[in-house]
Design an enzyme around this catalytic site. Structure first.
Site, short mmCIF file in Angstrom:
data_model
loop_
_atom_site.label_atom_id
_atom_site.label_comp_id
_atom_site.label_asym_id
_atom_site.label_seq_id
_atom_site.Cartn_x
_atom_site.Cartn_y
_atom_site.Cartn_z
N ASP A 232 -38.36 65.41 -34.40
CA ASP A 232 -39.85 65.61 -33.69
C ASP A 232 -40.60 66.68 -33.70
OD1 ASP A 232 -41.43 64.28 -31.19
OD2 ASP A 232 -40.15 62.69 -31.06
N HIS A 268 -44.93 66.64 -28.24
CA HIS A 268 -44.17 65.05 -27.55
C HIS A 268 -42.49 65.36 -28.17
CE1 HIS A 268 -42.37 62.24 -29.62
NE2 HIS A 268 -43.40 60.84 -28.24
N SER A 458 -40.72 56.27 -26.85
CA SER A 458 -40.42 57.54 -27.20
C SER A 458 -39.78 58.27 -26.43
CB SER A 458 -41.14 59.10 -27.25
OG SER A 458 -42.59 58.79 -28.95
#
Length: 838
Positions: A232, A268, A458
């Site tokens: 990520d 994120h 996610s």
């Protein structure tokens, strides 16, 4: 299955390509549509420099962003690659070694400005009659790059495709008005993760992460750590990250990718990490399923197609990755299968399609014993196109050997409207569903220790990956296929509202199965006496052995007792029975696996008869007619009075042969007899249940003498008992009033107090010291003032057996007139403790 369909399609075009010269021309078009624009203008390269992006949209309407000036080339023939580079002045800026069936793959930088798009397409369409499709691009440079890709795929029979850009699978913060803070009244929040609707048991989703933690703790499996790779961007470590963590690159660098549907999500990777393995019970942030067992390997990547391939290859070949067991990819892009087929057709089916390239790498990684998880995406789409022929594929969600995770709405089993889903039940669809909405905590832009509700697959994907880690911790001997089989087979089924797989992750059931416990439930061993005294507290202790093979405390194996006890302390129940007879106590338990166990114990409730004794008069004593005789005795019952007992009962005196004034009550009273002769005095005590006990002494009544002894009057002993509820410490000053009068007035009267003590712990059965003077003789007063420790000869040393049980002491006052006539009277027996434990 889409891969089978593509293989058939490729085989058919090979046959068509081999037909005669009268074949029709292809219809492929790459027009420029300047109204198109990529989701973000640039993407950082490996060196941090910005790379411009472009967009193409096929006839399906699927938008695909890619890097300008770059192509991804897959071939095992370097001569073909070199010929391509020579034609376009390209250079290799990155390469990925061959892995399994996947060919060697190169990242090529080139300038396609010399490409004549219409001429290239005309030649391609002429040479490849099955080439078709319309791919609109955002700029002429984008059209030139696509034309070069297809031309080179055809000429060199190798896979040539744009370097597609991925998107993070989260909904941008603030894009939905439903995202609450903990104080939002319509979506309650609790700092206790066990109460969250996606962590508890019994809620709509019924995932049971909290109870799965309890199972692992009971089984002693928290020491089995599981390494999880989070591929990520945007990792900012905090107190919520696992203690064991490693980054391949740098911490605190924002994510370069945008979220699904646009908008930035710079941290994120931080929230994906805590969704998988946020550390629980630290009064900070949030908690993720693998929090107690997860070890983090954070791998920032550049967010493009070549980045996925590069990382997957290094998972196999690079030791710096430390062999993670689980890999999570919370990003992806939708590849128009029209382009996928166009590349395959252009090379006359002699090269793999771009989707098959990624399939080769994911399959090779999975073959090393790893589980790969990916988010399904947040477009609300059916990845299977309603069960018909599919026009696109979601990468890496639908890639081979990847577990694709969709999302359920908050506190519901139904699919969240934003989550992609599958309508087919095969291995290339959405495989399982996790929560779509999760609490997230700290990041560099939100430093308050506050939970915020965020949405996206996610978070669904790392959540399910975290559950897989719990399964692996429960049983480290499992291989990757077995872990996935447990997740799959224990999942709740139904309620998602789609025609495809409706599996909903069930952490509690998965961990339960992984622990591989035996078929029997918990066992209970009861330890309580076979007999209980009536009206006295009786206890039974229940020791539970559960699946872990060790004693299970009530917090994990709650107990119920039948009948209901008066009180329960831990695993011990206390009863007080008010009727005699047999009882059966049943104890039930339920362990963390929800299996039941029970045990019973019989107990006989016993009513013990009263205990009576006569202190005065002594057996064989002689008195005269009219003399006051002290009737001093005791009557107790083990089952009466306050704890610990025994309690006093009423003394009833009778005499034989009968005499006036009898029977009479009182444990310390007096009587006189009007006639001479032998008498038998009997003391009787009866408990409330009707059991009686008697004691008797024989006395003789003689004629009255010419001169009578004094008459004694005694008061009560002071103070009241002050040790062990039945006696005195031997340092206690004791006092009692005493006086006497002489019928004939023969004064002065001499007073002497004597004490007789009895052996420790034996009541009055054995004399220890007899008639020891403790006060007097004196003519001034008959009052007692005595501290037992002043007369040590009355008491045994503490080393003597039962010394700590105290000794019975009888205090007697003797009054003697001036002519030598004496009488005696005693106080009720007391217990004195020379030896105490405090």
């Amino acid at each position: 299955m889409k891969h089978l369909w593509k293989a058939i399609f490729a085989s058919s075009l090979l046959l068509l390509a081999a037909c005669g010269s009268n074949k029709p021309a292809g219809t492929l078009q790459i027009p420029v549509d300047t109204s198109l624009a990529p989701a973000q203008a640039t993407l950082p390269g490996p060196d941090g420099s910005p790379r411009p992006l472009a967009r193409m949209v096929g006839e399906s309407g699927i938008a695909m962003d890619f890097v300008l000036g770059e192509l991804v080339v897959s071939t095992d023939d370097e001569s073909r690659l070199n010929a391509f580079l020579a034609r376009w002045g390209g250079r290799v800026i990155g390469q990925v070694e061959k892995v399994g069936d996947a060919p060697k793959t190169y990242q090529v930088q080139l300038d396609p400005s010399a490409a004549q798009v219409e001429r290239i397409l005309q030649q391609l369409n002429q040479n490849v009659p099955n080439l078709k499709g319309r791919f609109s691009t955002s700029s002429p440079a984008a059209a030139q790059l696509l034309a070069v890709a297809l031309a080179e795929a055809h000429q060199e029979k190798m896979t040539v495709s744009p370097n597609f850009v991925l998107a993070s699978g989260a909904i941008p913060s603030g894009s939905t008005s439903e995202a609450p803070t903990p104080s939002t009244p319509d979506i309650p929040y609790s700092p206790n993760a066990f109460e969250w609707p996606y962590m508890n048991r019994g809620s709509a989703q019924d995932i049971g992460v909290g109870e799965a933690w309890r199972l692992l703790e009971r089984a002693g499996r928290f020491d089995n750590k599981v390494r999880i790779m989070i591929l990520d961007g945007g990792f900012a470590p905090s107190g919520d990250f696992p203690e064991t963590r490693q980054v391949v690159g740098s911490w605190n660098e924002p994510n370069a990718l945008q979220c699904s549907g646009g908008g930035s999500c710079p941290w994120h990777g931080t929230h994906v990490t805590t969704s998988a393995m946020g550390r629980p019970d630290n009064a900070f942030g949030v908690a993720g399923p693998a929090g107690p067992v997860g070890e983090l390997l954070a791998v920032p990547f550049q967010g493009d197609f070549i980045g996925i391939i590069t990382t997957l290859e290094r998972i196999i070949t690079a030791t710096l990755f430390g062999n993670p067991k689980i890999i999570n990819m919370s990003f992806g892009f939708e590849l128009d299968l029209g382009w996928d087929v166009a590349v395959r057709v252009a090379c006359l089916a002699l090269c793999p399609a771009p989707s098959e390239i990624i399939d080769g790498f994911t399959t090779a990684v999975a073959a090393t014993g790893k589980l790969l998880f990916a988010s399904a995406g947040n477009a609300g789409k059916d990845v299977d196109n309603g069960g018909g022929i599919e026009g696109s594929t979601f990468i890496p969600c639908e890639s081979r050997s990847v577990i694709c995770v969709g999302g359920m709405a908050h506190d519901a089993t139904a699919r969240d409207a934003g989550s992609n889903f599958g309508s087919k039940r095969d291995d290339n669809s959405v495989d399982i569903y996790g929560p779509y909405w999760l609490w997230v905590g700290f990041d560099p832009d939100n430093r308050a220790n506050q939970a915020r509700l965020r949405a996206g697959t996610s978070f669904s994907s790392p959540f399910v990956a975290g559950v897989a880690a719990l399964v692996w911790a429960a049983n480290p001997s499992l291989n990757a296929g077995q872990v996935w089989s447990i997740l799959r087979d224990t999942a709740h089924v139904g309620g998602v509202g789609v025609r495809g797989h409706e599996r909903r992750v069930n952490a509690f059931a998965a961990v339960s199965q992984a622990l591989n416990v035996g078929p029997s439930g918990p066992s209970i061993t009861l330890s309580g006496s076979a007999n209980a005294n009536l009206n006295r507290e009786w206890s039974v202790t229940a020791n539970v052995t559960d699946f872990a093979g060790s004693n299970c405390p009530p917090i994990s194996c709650p107990l119920t007792f039948e009948p209901t006890p008066t009180r329960v302390v831990g695993n011990t129940a206390f009863y007080r029975f008010n009727t005699a007879g047999s009882r059966t106590i049943r104890v039930n338990t339920r362990d963390l696996l929800n299996r039941e166990g029970s045990s019973t114990q019989a107990v006989n409730v016993v009513n013990t008869p009263p205990v009576v004794s006569i202190s005065q008069p002594s057996s064989g004593a002689s008195f005269f007619v009219g003399q006051t005789v002290q009737l001093l005795g005791s009557a107790t019952d083990l089952n009466e009075g306050p704890d610990p007992g025994p309690g006093p009962l009423t003394c009833v005196w009778s005499v034989s042969p009968s005499s006036a004034g009898f029977p009479r009550s009182g444990c310390n009273t007096t009587a006189s007899f009007a006639t001479t002769g032998a008498r038998t005095l009997t003391l009787t005590a009866t408990d409330p249940q009707g059991l009686s006990t008697t004691a008797s002494v024989s006395i003789t009544i003689n004629p009255a003498p010419a001169n009578l002894p004094p008459n004694i009057t005694l008061g009560n002993l002071s103070p009241g008992i002050n040790y062990n509820n039945d006696g005195y410490t031997w340092t206690t000053p004791l006092s009692a009033s005493g006086s006497a009068t002489d019928p004939e007035g023969n004064t002065p009267i001499t007073y002497t107090w004597r004490a007789t003590s009895y052996a420790p712990g034996g009541g009055t059965s054995t004399v220890f010291a007899s008639n020891v003077v403790v006060s007097g003789p004196t003519t001034s007063s008959g009052n007692l003032a005595w501290t037992p420790s002043s007369t040590p000869s009355l008491f045994a040393a503490c080393s003597v057996t039962n010394a700590y049980n105290g000794q019975v002491v009888r205090l007697t006052l003797t009054a003697t007139d001036s002519l030598g006539n004496s009488s005696t009277r005693s106080l009720p027996d007391i217990k004195v403790y020379r030896c105490t434990l405090d």
